[in-house]
Design a protein around this motif. Sequence first.
Motif, mmCIF file in Angstrom:
data_model
loop_
_atom_site.group_PDB
_atom_site.id
_atom_site.type_symbol
_atom_site.label_atom_id
_atom_site.label_comp_id
_atom_site.label_asym_id
_atom_site.label_seq_id
_atom_site.Cartn_x
_atom_site.Cartn_y
_atom_site.Cartn_z
ATOM 1 N N GLN A 334 1.888 -10.568 -24.436
ATOM 2 C CA GLN A 334 1.600 -11.884 -23.859
ATOM 3 C C GLN A 334 1.752 -12.994 -24.888
ATOM 4 O OE1 GLN A 334 -1.770 -12.515 -21.403
ATOM 5 N NE2 GLN A 334 -0.915 -11.231 -19.805
ATOM 6 N N SER A 335 1.533 -12.681 -26.161
ATOM 7 C CA SER A 335 1.731 -13.676 -27.209
ATOM 8 C C SER A 335 3.193 -14.118 -27.279
ATOM 9 C CB SER A 335 1.308 -13.107 -28.567
ATOM 10 O OG SER A 335 -0.041 -12.739 -28.565
ATOM 11 N N ILE A 336 4.092 -13.244 -26.852
ATOM 12 C CA ILE A 336 5.520 -13.582 -26.817
ATOM 13 C C ILE A 336 5.877 -14.237 -25.485
ATOM 14 C CG2 ILE A 336 7.849 -12.662 -27.096
ATOM 15 C CD1 ILE A 336 6.557 -10.206 -28.443
ATOM 16 N N SER A 337 5.325 -13.714 -24.404
ATOM 17 C CA SER A 337 5.698 -14.188 -23.062
ATOM 18 C C SER A 337 5.236 -15.618 -22.796
ATOM 19 C CB SER A 337 5.114 -13.255 -22.001
ATOM 20 O OG SER A 337 5.612 -11.958 -22.122
ATOM 21 N N TYR A 338 4.051 -15.986 -23.280
ATOM 22 C CA TYR A 338 3.511 -17.321 -23.038
ATOM 23 C C TYR A 338 4.492 -18.426 -23.424
ATOM 24 C CZ TYR A 338 -1.421 -17.143 -21.514
ATOM 25 O OH TYR A 338 -2.572 -17.031 -20.791
ATOM 26 N N VAL A 363 6.901 -4.828 -9.537
ATOM 27 C CA VAL A 363 6.795 -3.747 -10.527
ATOM 28 C C VAL A 363 5.329 -3.378 -10.744
ATOM 29 C CG1 VAL A 363 7.180 -3.136 -12.954
ATOM 30 C CG2 VAL A 363 8.940 -4.399 -11.694
ATOM 31 N N ALA A 364 4.460 -4.390 -10.825
ATOM 32 C CA ALA A 364 3.033 -4.150 -11.063
ATOM 33 C C ALA A 364 2.405 -3.356 -9.923
ATOM 34 C CB ALA A 364 2.304 -5.481 -11.243
ATOM 35 N N ALA A 381 -3.724 1.768 -17.040
ATOM 36 C CA ALA A 381 -3.522 1.224 -18.389
ATOM 37 C C ALA A 381 -2.043 1.229 -18.765
ATOM 38 C CB ALA A 381 -4.336 2.023 -19.407
ATOM 39 N N ILE A 382 -1.359 2.329 -18.477
ATOM 40 C CA ILE A 382 0.076 2.411 -18.755
ATOM 41 C C ILE A 382 0.836 1.406 -17.902
ATOM 42 C CG2 ILE A 382 2.096 3.918 -18.639
ATOM 43 C CD1 ILE A 382 0.182 6.287 -19.125
ATOM 44 N N ALA A 383 0.399 1.243 -16.660
ATOM 45 C CA ALA A 383 1.089 0.337 -15.736
ATOM 46 C C ALA A 383 1.040 -1.114 -16.209
ATOM 47 C CB ALA A 383 0.483 0.456 -14.333
ATOM 48 N N GLU A 388 3.925 -5.944 -18.339
ATOM 49 C CA GLU A 388 4.130 -6.995 -19.334
ATOM 50 C C GLU A 388 5.487 -6.867 -20.017
ATOM 51 O OE1 GLU A 388 2.458 -9.682 -20.041
ATOM 52 O OE2 GLU A 388 0.923 -9.225 -18.548
ATOM 53 N N PHE A 389 5.954 -5.650 -20.203
ATOM 54 C CA PHE A 389 7.269 -5.455 -20.815
ATOM 55 C C PHE A 389 8.371 -5.992 -19.898
ATOM 56 C CE2 PHE A 389 11.081 -2.860 -21.670
ATOM 57 C CZ PHE A 389 11.258 -3.171 -23.015
#
Length: 466
Positions: A334-338, A363-364, A381-383, A388-389
């Motif tokens: 999220q630090s990258i996506s924001y 996807v979620a 947790a994996i999902a 996010e990826f």
Amino acid sequence: MNLILKNATYLFISNVILRLFSALTTIMVARYLGANDYGILSLALAISNIAGYFTDMGLSHTFIREATKSDVNDLGKLVGGHFKLRVIFVIAVSIVLYVVVELLYKDLYVKKTIYLMVYPTIVGGAMQGIGAVYFQALQQMHYTALIRAVSGLITATTLILGLIFKWHLLLLAGIYGFSSLLGGLFSFFLLLQRVSLLRGWETNLLNDLLSFTVGGLLIMILPQIPLIILEKVSDFKQVGYFSAAYRIPSMLYQVPGIVAAAFYPVLFKYGTNKEYDKHLQMTTIELKIMTLLGGCMVIPFLLYSDWWVNILFGLHWGEISSLLSIICIVVLLQSISYPLADSLTTKGQQKKRTLVMFIVSIVAVLSNYYLGEALHSLGSAIAVVITEFFLLIGLLLFNKKYGFLILWKGFIYNLVILLTVFFMGNLFKSYIDPLIGSILFVLIFISLVLVLDRELRLYLKSYKNE
């Protein structure tokens, strides 16, 4: 840049410190209630967040957009229009909420918990939002910070009282909602000293609102999807485990989120005025700062998740340590996506961001359903990491001209250093006390980043000298 960093500092003091206090209080509540009742409380909170968003519907974004325009004439009309639209949305959401809860949930205990928490929370949240967004648009974020701080302090204090007096779940849910109302009243107190809430109407707030509504809804609902789906494919105990593990990362990524909030009005200004070189420069430095903070947040929990879970939750919650170490990866992503997402929004390309979020939401849902059904809380947790990826990849692809350039200039140093520190930590962590190791490896990461990244070092130095 100095104004941005000062505003980020104000938001850090309120959001991070108060959210840390609130998170620790919530962890104590989890220990007190146990996994099943904590799962019900977490579900009610997830519904509160979803319902609360529908009292905003993207108005916060359109208000900041209009308020930061160079030719804005009457800010009072904007505030009046914002307030009136919020009132309409709160009334509509309250009616729809009752119908939805009655259709989805049959257990009277669960429904009472939801109603007692959700209704006062959405009203209080709307009141807080009007004031917080007004001061954010003016870049007077010490007031935004104050609103968030007072609200968080009230909520955490009431929860602590509940633990002291051993209140049952229904009373805790009701008090939680009431504390949100008190925070909203404080927000109104600050706002009414500066502007009237009943004056005027501004139709520009509705321009392109649908795009912001859908995009914002998808952003908000993503963290709630695992809780809602997991309850359907598993049970409240698994919801409680996942929610407890998710509590720490959800607090941690408020830190890079604070930087995004401080940059947001400035990016809107450059994007609206088509100053794209300055926009690119600001987005790059935002990514540098956010990934620096993101790395600091995840290192302790990636290396010492077992120890942190035992300290915070107790030995009987030990099985969530693997969940915690997996979900913490979300903080870094999220630090990258924001910055990439805000780069699209502030250049008038919100529709692209909305399309990405729509695809990622599918996807979620699918990943949480199938993995949650197969692996329960571990699958969820994996999902969330998979989700996010996919979000990151989508935002890079839609930032066709600048996406990979922003990523390369803003993250390459931090990525190499983070991997180096993580590798070093795994080699030596068994020889170092977990608390000391958590602090030591974070300090090593920060030191290496500041030594190697001259541009970031100069920016921070200029802020210090201001």
